[in-house]
Design an enzyme around this catalytic site. Structure first.
Site, PDB file in Angstrom:
ATOM      1  N   CYS A  80       0.848  -1.182   0.000  1.00  0.00           N
ATOM      2  CA  CYS A  80       0.000   0.000   0.000  1.00  0.00           C
ATOM      3  C   CYS A  80       0.886   1.235   0.000  1.00  0.00           C
ATOM      4  O   CYS A  80       2.094   1.138   0.201  1.00  0.00           O
ATOM      5  CB  CYS A  80      -0.870   0.032   1.242  1.00  0.00           C
ATOM      6  N   GLY A 136      -0.358   0.500  -5.099  1.00  0.00           N
ATOM      7  CA  GLY A 136      -1.686  -0.056  -4.903  1.00  0.00           C
ATOM      8  C   GLY A 136      -2.684   0.551  -5.857  1.00  0.00           C
ATOM      9  O   GLY A 136      -2.866   1.770  -5.866  1.00  0.00           O
ATOM     10  N   GLY A 159       1.310  -2.359   5.608  1.00  0.00           N
ATOM     11  CA  GLY A 159       1.980  -3.468   6.269  1.00  0.00           C
ATOM     12  C   GLY A 159       1.036  -4.625   6.477  1.00  0.00           C
ATOM     13  O   GLY A 159       0.051  -4.771   5.762  1.00  0.00           O
TER      14      GLY A 159
END
Ligand code: SF4
Length: 491
Positions: A2, A28, A101
């Protein structure tokens, strides 16, 4: 993977947060969201690219000088609109949070939140869990008034998170009436950089983001990296507080340099572009040593992440660099598209071989990495179809043997070609005349040779099986892989 960003500014932040999403789009492409606040919280998010989610009309509603943004590619949770970040809660204060994460003890944390703390989780996203943990720790019967006192409360909340949560998490959050908050897990696995600019009135604006590629165009000066275990708080008046709450080894993801990050980014005080040049240089030196007799006619990168390494590889070998595979840039990166079928389909759409560069030549392909092997095999076949005399294959990254549980989508061991085949078997599978991988030491040397960095040992769990958070064993890996499969299938 991300992309996250957070901005404190003297002027409206929505437009700049949109630019952050555009510049972080490679991290992303599944969904995007922006949340801002003035007296109230304003949110807009949706599925797709930034340009598909945002328009003039909805951007006008995102008022306020403090905000956060998120680009989503799911590595945990499902693929629905409800999973799009930033997440928010109205108690206490009104908090919005975005995260890059993967929390590896997500299941245990979920039990704790729902059973002990009686909080309701609306999604399977680990970000929602992180938000509730954060909110819970900030809840006080007598909320602090001053920024100094609030920073103390933040320190204890984030310290509690650091004690409880394992895995990788770089976080941007905004708290209504209080300001902007960022923190990075104690190992610093996922990137988080910072920048500032003068606001023309003696004060400063602040930006935090996964990568710093947008800093120049937005007028921010890069100010290095958020350290592992560090908390930074910019209050409503632009006063900055920071503290490194935990000091552990600094283990940033090495795969950011191999594949994910944009080459123009500087992460953890190391230039991604320079690291890739050094990867190509080290790989070429090893090639010359191992195969002094095998000199190709041309070196072609598997576009486009490998372009930089292939350039220095060719230079080191004294061979012509050729863009013999043309990439249609309007088709998304294959690695980043959910689902094997889509990946298989898109290689031929994406890459077009240039016959004049290939026919009757000994071609050496440089690729950044081989994850599943499908793309590499198709590239080799295309080169043979277009008349290559011999095909060699050199890979800037060592064999990817283990899954990543720290925020990169390579979920199951069964899918990783190097997890299941030896290098000789892979050479045969790819149908190449010679295959060479980078050695781990040479990759680490390439990444850490230069730069004013503080890296102790990069995370390279996907290459050497050593999970830097000490949070994995075979049983846990089985469970994590099963959970990931379930998310993918939408169960
Ligand atoms: Fe990066 Fe690999 Fe570590 Fe995942 S396991 S964080 S991809 S180096």
């Amino acid at each position: 993977m991300c992309g996250i960003a957070g901005i404190y500014s003297h002027k409206s932040v929505a437009g700049e947060l949109y630019d952050c999403i555009v510049h972080l789009q490679h991290r992303g492409q599944d969904a995007a969201g922006i949340t801002t606040y003035d007296e109230r919280m304003h949110k807009e998010k949706g599925m797709g690219l930034a340009k598909e989610v945002f328009n003039e009309k909805n951007m006008k509603l995102l008022t306020g000088n403090i905000g956060i943004s998120h680009n989503r590619y799911p590595t945990h949770g499902g693929f629905s609109h409800g999973e799009v970040q930033p997440f928010w809660t109205s108690v206490p204060y009104g908090i919005a949070l975005a995260h890059n994460g993967n929390l590896t003890n997500y299941k245990d944390l979920t039990e704790e939140i729902t059973k002990q703390d009686s909080r309701y989780l609306n999604t399977n996203s680990d970000t929602e869990v992180l938000l509730h943990l954060f909110a819970d720790k900030l809840h006080e019967d007598n909320p602090p008034e001053s920024s100094e006192e609030f920073f103390e409360l933040l320190c204890s909340a984030v310290s509690a998170i650091f004690k409880k949560v394992t895995g990788a998490y770089s976080v941007t959050a905004m708290i209504i009436g209080k300001g902007l908050v960022v923190f990075r897990d104690p190992n610093g696995i996922r990137p988080l950089v910072k920048g500032e600019r003068s606001n023309g009135n003696g004060g400063k604006d602040y930006i935090f983001a996964s990568e710093n590629s947008m800093f120049y165009s937005l007028g921010y000066e890069p100010k290095g990296t958020v350290l592992p275990g560090e908390l930074i708080y910019v209050d409503n008046d632009g006063q900055v507080f920071n503290k490194r709450l935990v000091k552990k080894d600094f283990n940033p993801c090495i795969f950011e340099y191999v594949y994910f990050a944009r080459p123009d980014a500087t992460l953890n005080d190391i230039s991604v572009y320079r690291a890739r040049l050094r990867m190509g240089q080290n790989l070429a030196r090893a090639w010359k040593e191992k195969h002094p007799e095998k000199k190709p006619d041309i070196v072609i990168p598997a576009p486009s992440t490998a372009n930089t390494s292939a350039l220095s590889f060719a230079h080191e070998l004294g061979v012509r660099y050729s863009e013999g595979l043309y990439k249609n840039t309007f088709i998304g990166r294959t690695f980043i598209m959910p689902g094997q079928n889509e990946r298989k389909k898109s290689v031929k759409y994406k890459l077009v071989p240039q016959e004049l560069e290939i026919r009757d030549k000994i071609v050496l392909i440089v690729d950044d990495s081989i994850v599943r092997g499908n793309t590499s095999r198709e590239i080799v076949r295309m080169l043979r179809d277009f008349g290559a005399q011999e095909v060699y294959f050199a890979v800037a990254c060592p064999p990817v043997k283990s899954p990543c549980f720290y925020g990169v989508d390579m979920p199951t061991r069964g899918e990783l070609i190097a997890g299941n085949k030896s290098e000789i078997e892979i050479e045969k599978y790819l149908e190449v005349d010679s295959l060479m991988y980078q050695k781990i030491d040479n990759l680490v040397e390439a990444v850490t040779r230069k730069g004013d960095h503080h890296i102790d040992r990069p995370c390279m769990a996907c290459l050497d099986g050593y999970y830097v958070c000490n949070d994995m064993d075979d049983e846990k890996m089985d469970k994590m892989e099963a959970m990931r499969e379930k998310d993918r299938n939408g169960n």
